[in-house]
Design an enzyme around this catalytic site. Sequence first.
Site, short mmCIF file in Angstrom:
data_model
loop_
_atom_site.label_atom_id
_atom_site.label_comp_id
_atom_site.label_asym_id
_atom_site.label_seq_id
_atom_site.Cartn_x
_atom_site.Cartn_y
_atom_site.Cartn_z
N ASP A 1 8.39 3.32 -1.89
CA ASP A 1 6.95 3.45 -1.74
C ASP A 1 6.60 2.84 -0.36
O ASP A 1 7.42 2.11 0.22
CB ASP A 1 6.30 2.68 -2.89
CG ASP A 1 4.82 2.48 -2.72
OD1 ASP A 1 4.12 3.48 -2.51
OD2 ASP A 1 4.36 1.33 -2.80
N ASP B 1 5.21 -0.74 -5.74
CA ASP B 1 4.36 -1.85 -6.19
C ASP B 1 3.14 -1.44 -7.00
O ASP B 1 2.43 -2.30 -7.50
CB ASP B 1 3.84 -2.62 -4.97
CG ASP B 1 2.74 -1.84 -4.24
OD1 ASP B 1 2.96 -0.64 -4.00
OD2 ASP B 1 1.68 -2.42 -3.96
N ASP C 1 2.87 1.50 1.01
CA ASP C 1 1.93 0.37 1.03
C ASP C 1 2.27 -0.66 -0.04
O ASP C 1 2.43 -0.33 -1.22
CB ASP C 1 0.50 0.88 0.80
CG ASP C 1 -0.01 1.62 2.01
OD1 ASP C 1 -0.45 0.97 2.96
OD2 ASP C 1 0.06 2.88 2.02
O1 LIG Z 1 1.74 5.04 -2.54
P1 LIG Z 1 1.46 4.05 -1.48
O2 LIG Z 1 2.24 4.25 -0.23
O3 LIG Z 1 1.57 2.64 -1.99
O4 LIG Z 1 -0.08 4.29 -1.09
C1 LIG Z 1 -1.11 3.91 -2.00
C2 LIG Z 1 -2.39 3.74 -1.22
O5 LIG Z 1 -2.08 2.82 -0.18
C3 LIG Z 1 -3.07 2.56 0.82
O6 LIG Z 1 -4.07 1.72 0.28
C4 LIG Z 1 -3.61 0.43 -0.08
O7 LIG Z 1 -3.09 -0.25 1.07
C5 LIG Z 1 -4.08 -0.52 2.10
C6 LIG Z 1 -3.36 -1.15 3.28
O8 LIG Z 1 -2.67 -2.30 2.93
C7 LIG Z 1 -5.17 -1.44 1.53
O9 LIG Z 1 -6.15 -1.72 2.51
C8 LIG Z 1 -5.81 -0.75 0.32
O10 LIG Z 1 -6.75 -1.61 -0.29
C9 LIG Z 1 -4.74 -0.38 -0.71
O11 LIG Z 1 -5.31 0.39 -1.78
C10 LIG Z 1 -3.63 3.84 1.38
O12 LIG Z 1 -4.68 3.54 2.28
C11 LIG Z 1 -4.07 4.79 0.28
O13 LIG Z 1 -4.50 6.00 0.83
C12 LIG Z 1 -2.86 5.04 -0.62
O14 LIG Z 1 -3.21 5.96 -1.65
#
Ligand SMILES: O=P(O)(O)OC[C@H]1O[C@H](O[C@H]2O[C@H](CO)[C@@H](O)[C@H](O)[C@H]2O)[C@H](O)[C@@H](O)[C@@H]1O
Length: 386
Positions: free
Chosen positions: A126, A329, A128
């Site tokens: 993954d 995560d 983020d």
């Molecule tokens: O599947 P992932 O790669 O884990 O993506 C899931 C979402 O991640 C991002 O948002 C999350 O991370 C951001 C940066 O650290 C944070 O600011 C935010 O609050 C989190 O929800 C991304 O911006 C999303 O579009 C993804 O869906």
Amino acid sequence: MDIKSGHSSPVMTDSPQISNSRLTVRQSRLPPYSSATAVSQNNNLLLTVPRKKTGIIDDVKANAWLDAMIASSPTPAIVNKDNISSSDATTDMTYREWTVKYPSALTTFEKIMSVAKGKRIALFLDYDGTLSPIVEEPDAAYMSSDMRTAVQNVAKYFPTAIISGRSRDKVYEFVGLSELYYAGSHGMDIMSPAGESLNHKHLSRTVSINEQGKDVNLFQTASEFLPMIDKVFCSLVESTKDIKGVKVEDNRFCISVHYRNVEEKNWTLVAQCVDDVIRTYPKLRLTYGRKVLEICPVIDWDKGKAVTFLLESLGLNNCEDVLPIYVGDDRTDEDAFKVLRDGPNHGYGVLVSAMPKVSNAFYSLRDPSEVMEFLKALVTWKRSLG
Ligand SMILES: O=P(O)(O)OC[C@H]1O[C@H](O[C@H]2O[C@H](CO)[C@@H](O)[C@H](O)[C@H]2O)[C@H](O)[C@@H](O)[C@@H]1O
């Protein structure tokens, strides 16, 4: 997330509103749905979901939304080792107790490798919260160069895919390694490494050219939804424009509405705006992640399906000598953990969390820095085999 009562240690469950993120919407946490059913068919990906009745968020529902939104990304307490308070110590003990059920993939590394011996590892990561730390500004979730090197090294030995909720282009821009497989939009947009052909018996591919002029294969399971997603994106930008701190992110086949930087008193307003927009779109579903509401097409596809698809396309499915490992995560990673735990392609899910959580994963890591250690350990292990 719910705090399970009756436990000596509080463990968060990740099932507040959606027991199966693809199929069942629990009444208690999402806007009101009737038993009427919406059906979407796309590339034979048939899915039914309970549909909204009125779309109106009443007080009870608004409170339920709020609970879910507040709990969607707890900030772990920062433990100062020199000045540890009793609540810090309790938190630490709770975490250690939790790792009895979800052992650290670092401390049990030898055990994992004893299972991996003689097998081909396939690695799914993954983005983020796994390869990059969670930060306030989604566009600034950069990966460290050390992490990039660790991913690059591990991909020399094992087929490696990045599976993200972000658009494929965005996550590619962050990671920047053309030798990997990428699955953006929660697995709905899959790309092969440059110059490598990928085939699947059920899904048709399109050939595209990457920025280095090399062929890449694309598998997009939700293309027919693009005009709808574009329209909804514009509506969401417009309807939330007066809420300070909201960010609507275009993830191509999905949309993220971030409320991390919105004052908590306005969170129900965010939920209301989103509900107002998507209530007229029965082919879209709503879920949430870490301080984010996610809008995706109603198709039977998720990160778990993307993992199965990649294993099949690589000829690594149903093989006794393959060990898939998925590190993630967030809630959407649970679909992949479940596939590896219960499906024919037995493997290990590794949950990245500094807080105890109920999960379908087998193992755990605390944070991206431990993920990096794990990746390095995989490389060292592989090299030691000669
Ligand atoms: O599947 P992932 O790669 O884990 O993506 C899931 C979402 O991640 C991002 O948002 C999350 O991370 C951001 C940066 O650290 C944070 O600011 C935010 O609050 C989190 O929800 C991304 O911006 C999303 O579009 C993804 O869906």
